[in-house]
Structure formats: C-alpha cells, structure tokens
Design a protein around this motif. Structure first.
Motif, short mmCIF file in Angstrom:
data_model
loop_
_atom_site.label_atom_id
_atom_site.label_comp_id
_atom_site.label_asym_id
_atom_site.label_seq_id
_atom_site.Cartn_x
_atom_site.Cartn_y
_atom_site.Cartn_z
N MET A 1 0.91 -1.14 -0.02
CA MET A 1 0.13 0.05 0.10
C MET A 1 0.91 1.34 -0.09
N THR A 2 0.76 1.85 -0.90
CA THR A 2 1.30 3.32 -1.10
C THR A 2 0.31 4.26 -0.46
N VAL A 3 0.96 5.01 0.15
CA VAL A 3 0.28 6.40 0.55
C VAL A 3 0.86 7.36 -0.01
N ASP A 4 0.06 8.16 -0.83
CA ASP A 4 0.93 9.24 -1.57
C ASP A 4 0.72 10.57 -0.55
N PHE A 5 1.22 11.51 -0.99
CA PHE A 5 1.44 12.63 -0.09
C PHE A 5 0.06 13.59 -0.43
N GLN A 6 -0.75 13.20 -1.31
CA GLN A 6 -1.97 13.96 -1.47
C GLN A 6 -3.04 13.28 -0.44
N THR A 7 -2.87 12.15 -0.24
CA THR A 7 -3.87 11.30 0.78
C THR A 7 -3.58 11.85 2.16
N ILE A 8 -2.10 11.78 2.58
CA ILE A 8 -1.82 12.45 3.62
C ILE A 8 -2.42 13.77 4.11
N LYS A 9 -2.07 14.79 3.01
CA LYS A 9 -2.41 16.01 3.09
C LYS A 9 -4.18 16.09 3.27
N ASP A 10 -4.75 15.29 2.63
CA ASP A 10 -6.08 15.26 2.73
C ASP A 10 -6.54 14.79 4.10
N ILE A 11 -5.88 13.76 4.71
CA ILE A 11 -6.05 13.30 6.06
C ILE A 11 -6.04 14.34 7.12
N VAL A 12 -5.07 15.01 6.85
CA VAL A 12 -4.56 16.03 7.72
C VAL A 12 -5.48 17.27 7.78
N LEU A 13 -6.02 17.71 6.82
CA LEU A 13 -6.92 18.86 6.59
C LEU A 13 -8.13 18.42 7.06
N ILE A 14 -8.48 17.07 7.05
CA ILE A 14 -9.85 16.77 7.73
C ILE A 14 -9.80 16.50 9.13
N THR A 15 -8.47 16.01 9.67
CA THR A 15 -8.47 15.81 11.29
C THR A 15 -8.23 16.94 12.09
N VAL A 16 -7.34 17.81 11.31
CA VAL A 16 -6.92 18.99 12.18
C VAL A 16 -8.00 19.94 12.69
N PRO A 17 -8.88 20.28 11.78
CA PRO A 17 -10.04 20.88 12.47
C PRO A 17 -10.76 20.22 13.53
N ILE A 18 -10.96 18.88 13.13
CA ILE A 18 -11.82 18.08 14.33
C ILE A 18 -10.86 18.30 15.69
N ILE A 19 -9.74 17.78 15.48
CA ILE A 19 -8.90 17.81 16.88
C ILE A 19 -8.87 19.33 17.54
N THR A 20 -8.80 20.44 16.66
CA THR A 20 -8.75 21.72 17.11
C THR A 20 -10.05 21.92 17.91
N ALA A 21 -11.06 21.69 17.18
CA ALA A 21 -12.34 21.84 17.70
C ALA A 21 -12.81 21.18 19.02
N TYR A 22 -12.24 19.89 19.01
CA TYR A 22 -12.20 19.07 20.44
C TYR A 22 -11.58 19.63 21.74
N PHE A 23 -10.22 20.05 21.12
CA PHE A 23 -9.53 20.79 22.34
C PHE A 23 -9.90 22.07 22.81
N THR A 24 -10.50 22.77 21.77
CA THR A 24 -10.95 24.02 22.13
C THR A 24 -12.31 23.86 22.92
N TYR A 25 -13.23 22.83 22.76
CA TYR A 25 -14.41 22.65 23.55
C TYR A 25 -14.05 22.08 24.92
N ARG A 26 -12.94 21.36 25.02
CA ARG A 26 -12.61 20.75 26.18
C ARG A 26 -11.99 21.98 26.97
#
Length: 164
Positions: A1-26
């Motif tokens: 399985m090869t994970v390309d750079f674009q996939t990692i970028k998409d995952i980071v773009l999706i998870t970072v706002p979720i993680i930020t929102a969670y920490f802000t809420y806490r």
C-alpha cells in the motif's frame, strides 16, 4: 500500500479542524466548581441588591414615621400654645438657649455694673413662676433659670463685699 502525499494532506486537512475543535471545546468547558463560583457570585450580587432595596424601604419608613410624629406633635404644640399663650411658650422654650450663654457671660464678667444690668434684664422676662400650674416640660428650664439668678446674685454680693 502506498500512501501518497496527497492522501496524507487530505487526512491532515480533515482531522486537524476536528482535533482543534475538540481541544477548544475541552478547554472552554467549565468545571462544576467554576459554575458553582459563578452562581455564588451572581447570588451575592442579587443579595446585595435586595439588601439595598430593603435599606431604601427602611429609610422611607423612617421618613414616614418622622412625618407622622411631626404631624402628631404639631397638634400637641398647637394645643400647648392655645393653653398657655405665645408669650409664655416663647419665654420658657427660649430659656434652653438663653441660660447657658448668659451663664458664660456671668462667669467671664467681673464688672459689678454689667452683672447688675444682666440681672435687671433677666428679671424683665415674663415667666410662669406665679401661675396656678406648670407644665412638666417647663420645670427643667425654670430650674436652670433660677440657678442662674442665684449664681448671678452670689457673684454680685461677692463683688459688692469686695468693693467695700
């Protein structure tokens, strides 16, 4: 399985706002202790406001009581004036201020002529000594007046004996 750079970028773009929102809420979530403190502060403020209102009402009641007292005493004063007359009332009630100031003058003076003049003036005041009845509040003023006259006569006698 090869994970390309674009996939990692998409995952980071999706998870970072979720993680930020969670920490802000806490971090913004208030604890039970903080909520209790805020509630306590608001209750104290309301208690202070209520206490101030109560004080204001008490002052208004005091004013009403004083007005009521004044109204009832005015009737009594009018009755007294009708009973004894304005001259007697004025003469007796003014003794309260007259006696201490004259007493001070007598104590300070060593001039026989001045003391005799003061005695003459005091004796010209019409007071109810010979009346059939005296009112209870007149008696202390009349006693002070008599004491002043007695003191004045003693001082005049002493100065006359010293002059002979």
């Amino acid at each position: 399985m090869t994970v390309d750079f674009q996939t990692i970028k998409d995952i980071v773009l999706i998870t970072v706002p979720i993680i930020t929102a969670y920490f802000t809420y806490r971090s913004n979530k208030k604890s039970k202790k903080e909520l209790n403190n805020e509630l306590e502060i608001r209750l104290r403020e309301q208690d202070n406001a209520t206490a101030n209102e109560i004080k204001k009402m008490q002052k208004q009641m005091e004013v009403r009581n004083m007005e009521s007292s004044w109204d009832s005493s005015t009737t009594t004063t009018q009755k007294y004036l009708e009973e004894v007359g304005h001259t007697r009332c004025g003469n007796v009630m003014n003794l309260q201020n007259l006696v201490p100031s004259v007493w001070h003058e007598v104590e300070q003076s060593s001039d026989l002529g001045e003391l005799k003049m003061i005695k003459e003036m005091l004796l010209k005041i019409e007071l109810p000594f010979n009346e059939e009845h005296l009112l209870s509040h007149e008696i202390p003023y009349l006693i002070q007046y008599k004491k002043l006259l007695s003191y004045l006569e003693q001082k005049i006698t002493i100065l006359e004996n010293a002059g002979e």
